[in-house]
Design a protein around this motif. Structure first.
Motif, mmCIF file in Angstrom:
data_model
loop_
_atom_site.group_PDB
_atom_site.id
_atom_site.type_symbol
_atom_site.label_atom_id
_atom_site.label_comp_id
_atom_site.label_asym_id
_atom_site.label_seq_id
_atom_site.Cartn_x
_atom_site.Cartn_y
_atom_site.Cartn_z
ATOM 1 N N VAL A 1 10.248 9.645 7.075
ATOM 2 C CA VAL A 1 8.765 9.879 7.112
ATOM 3 C C VAL A 1 8.864 9.140 5.824
ATOM 4 O O VAL A 1 9.957 9.671 4.569
ATOM 5 C CB VAL A 1 7.444 10.542 7.366
ATOM 6 C CG1 VAL A 1 7.028 10.574 6.763
ATOM 7 C CG2 VAL A 1 7.943 11.389 8.439
ATOM 8 N N VAL A 2 8.423 8.464 5.305
ATOM 9 C CA VAL A 2 7.839 7.151 4.098
ATOM 10 C C VAL A 2 7.043 7.816 3.190
ATOM 11 O O VAL A 2 5.881 6.752 3.870
ATOM 12 C CB VAL A 2 8.497 5.487 3.799
ATOM 13 C CG1 VAL A 2 8.300 5.433 2.351
ATOM 14 C CG2 VAL A 2 9.949 4.776 4.645
ATOM 15 N N CYS A 3 6.379 8.252 1.979
ATOM 16 C CA CYS A 3 5.729 9.128 1.354
ATOM 17 C C CYS A 3 5.260 7.901 0.238
ATOM 18 O O CYS A 3 5.482 6.662 0.142
ATOM 19 C CB CYS A 3 6.031 10.034 1.033
ATOM 20 S SG CYS A 3 6.571 11.574 1.764
ATOM 21 N N PRO A 4 4.175 7.924 0.355
ATOM 22 C CA PRO A 4 3.322 7.026 -0.913
ATOM 23 C C PRO A 4 3.666 6.878 -1.940
ATOM 24 O O PRO A 4 4.764 7.514 -2.677
ATOM 25 C CB PRO A 4 2.301 8.225 -1.174
ATOM 26 C CG PRO A 4 1.738 8.984 0.062
ATOM 27 C CD PRO A 4 2.807 9.501 0.980
ATOM 28 N N GLY A 5 3.633 5.666 -2.676
ATOM 29 C CA GLY A 5 4.204 4.835 -3.870
ATOM 30 C C GLY A 5 5.198 4.841 -4.004
ATOM 31 O O GLY A 5 6.326 4.840 -5.282
ATOM 32 N N VAL A 6 6.352 5.296 -2.939
ATOM 33 C CA VAL A 6 8.181 5.105 -2.551
ATOM 34 C C VAL A 6 8.470 3.512 -2.802
ATOM 35 O O VAL A 6 7.677 2.845 -1.721
ATOM 36 C CB VAL A 6 8.811 5.994 -1.281
ATOM 37 C CG1 VAL A 6 10.342 5.536 -0.650
ATOM 38 C CG2 VAL A 6 8.700 7.424 -1.728
ATOM 39 N N THR A 7 9.465 2.927 -2.710
ATOM 40 C CA THR A 7 10.579 2.162 -2.984
ATOM 41 C C THR A 7 11.554 2.069 -2.908
ATOM 42 O O THR A 7 12.319 3.003 -2.823
ATOM 43 C CB THR A 7 10.773 0.838 -4.328
ATOM 44 O OG1 THR A 7 8.936 0.842 -4.809
ATOM 45 C CG2 THR A 7 11.420 -0.404 -4.089
ATOM 46 N N ILE A 8 11.804 1.331 -1.453
ATOM 47 C CA ILE A 8 13.646 1.717 -0.654
ATOM 48 C C ILE A 8 14.337 0.207 -0.965
ATOM 49 O O ILE A 8 14.169 -0.873 -0.980
ATOM 50 C CB ILE A 8 13.536 2.223 0.132
ATOM 51 C CG1 ILE A 8 12.731 3.292 0.559
ATOM 52 C CG2 ILE A 8 15.363 1.921 0.599
ATOM 53 C CD1 ILE A 8 13.101 3.618 2.524
#
Length: 219
Positions: A153-160
Motif C-alpha cells: 500500500v502506497v500512501c498519499p504524498g509518497v515518492t519512491i
C-alpha cells in the motif's frame, strides 16, 4: 470560483461529490468494468480501454486485471509496466509510475486525505456557508525500475525512488530513496541494493541463463 479539479491540483480541499468530478469517476469506473470483462489474450481491446482510462501510457503496458482506477486521467504510466492481479489506484491526486516497473498482486496506491476530526470528516463549510464533505489529495510518484511486492500500500504524498524494491505487505507512508530495499508497516529502508545482490552470485538459480555485461539498449 476555482473548479473542483483545479483544487485537487492545488493540494487544497475539494468536494468529491462535485457533479463534474462524479462524471469523470463514473466514466472511469465503467471503463474499469469493461476492462475486467475482457479475456487475457484480448491485447488490443485491453490496450484501447487503458488508453481511454489513463492520462498517459507508454508502450508495453500490461495489467493482469481486475483493475480499479478512480479517476484514471490523473495517472501516468511509463513503458514496460506490469501490474499483477487486483491493481487499485485511487488517483484523486496525480500518480506517476516510471518505466520498467513491476507490481505484485493486490497493490494499492491512494492519494486522498480526509480530516482526522470525525465531525470535520462529516462536514466543512464551503465559501457559500453550506456544509460539504471535503477531502484533499497528495500526489504519489514512483520512479523507474521499481518493484512493489504483493499487497503493498502506497500512501498519499509518497515518492519512491528509481530502482527500489518494496517488500510484500509494506505500508509506505514516507519517501523511499533510490536503489534501496524497504519493507514493513510502516515501511522503512532495510538496506541499499548493491552488486552483491546480482544474479551472478546465484548460479544455482540462474542455471543456463546469464547476466548481460551491459544493459544498455536492452529495454
Amino acid at each position: 470560483m476555482v473548479k473542483e479539479e483545479e483544487r485537487i491540483y492545488k493540494g487544497i480541499v475539494f468536494c468529491p461529490g462535485d457533479p463534474e468530478l462524479v462524471a469523470i469517476k463514473r466514466k472511469t469506473h465503467n471503463l474499469d468494468v469493461d476492462y475486467n470483462q475482457t479475456h487475457e489474450d484480448e491485447f488490443e481491446k485491453r490496450a484501447a480501454i487503458l488508453q481511454e482510462i489513463l492520462g498517459e501510457m507508454g508502450e508495453g503496458v500490461r495489467i493482469q486485471g481486475p483493475i480499479a482506477f478512480h479517476y484514471g486521467k490523473h495517472t501516468k504510466i511509463g513503458k514496460n509496466f506490469f501490474g499483477n492481479f487486483n491493481l487499485t489506484i485511487q488517483d484523486d491526486g496525480e500518480v506517476t509510475i516510471g518505466d520498467n516497473c513491476n507490481f505484485g498482486p493486490n497493490v494499492t496506491i491512494v492519494t486522498p486525505v480526509h480530516p482526522m476530526v470525525p465531525e470535520e470528516r462529516n462536514a466543512l463549510l464551503g465559501p457559500d456557508g453550506k456544509p460539504k464533505r471535503l477531502c484533499w489529495a497528495k500526489p504519489v510518484h514512483i520512479g523507474d525500475n521499481v518493484w512493489l511486492g504483493a499487497n503493498v500500500v502506497v500512501c498519499p504524498g509518497v515518492t519512491i525512488g528509481d530502482g527500489c524494491v518494496i517488500g510484500a505487505g509494506a505500508v509506505v507512508t514516507r519517501d523511499i530513496p533510490p536503489r534501496t530495499f524497504a519493507a514493513g508497516n510502516p515501511c522503512r529502508v532495510i538496506r541499499e541494493i548493491t552488486e552483491a545482490d546480482s544474479m551472478r552470485h546465484k548460479p544455482e538459480i540462474l542455471a543456463d541463463f546469464a547476466v548481460p555485461e551491459s544493459f544498455e539498449g536492452l529495454f
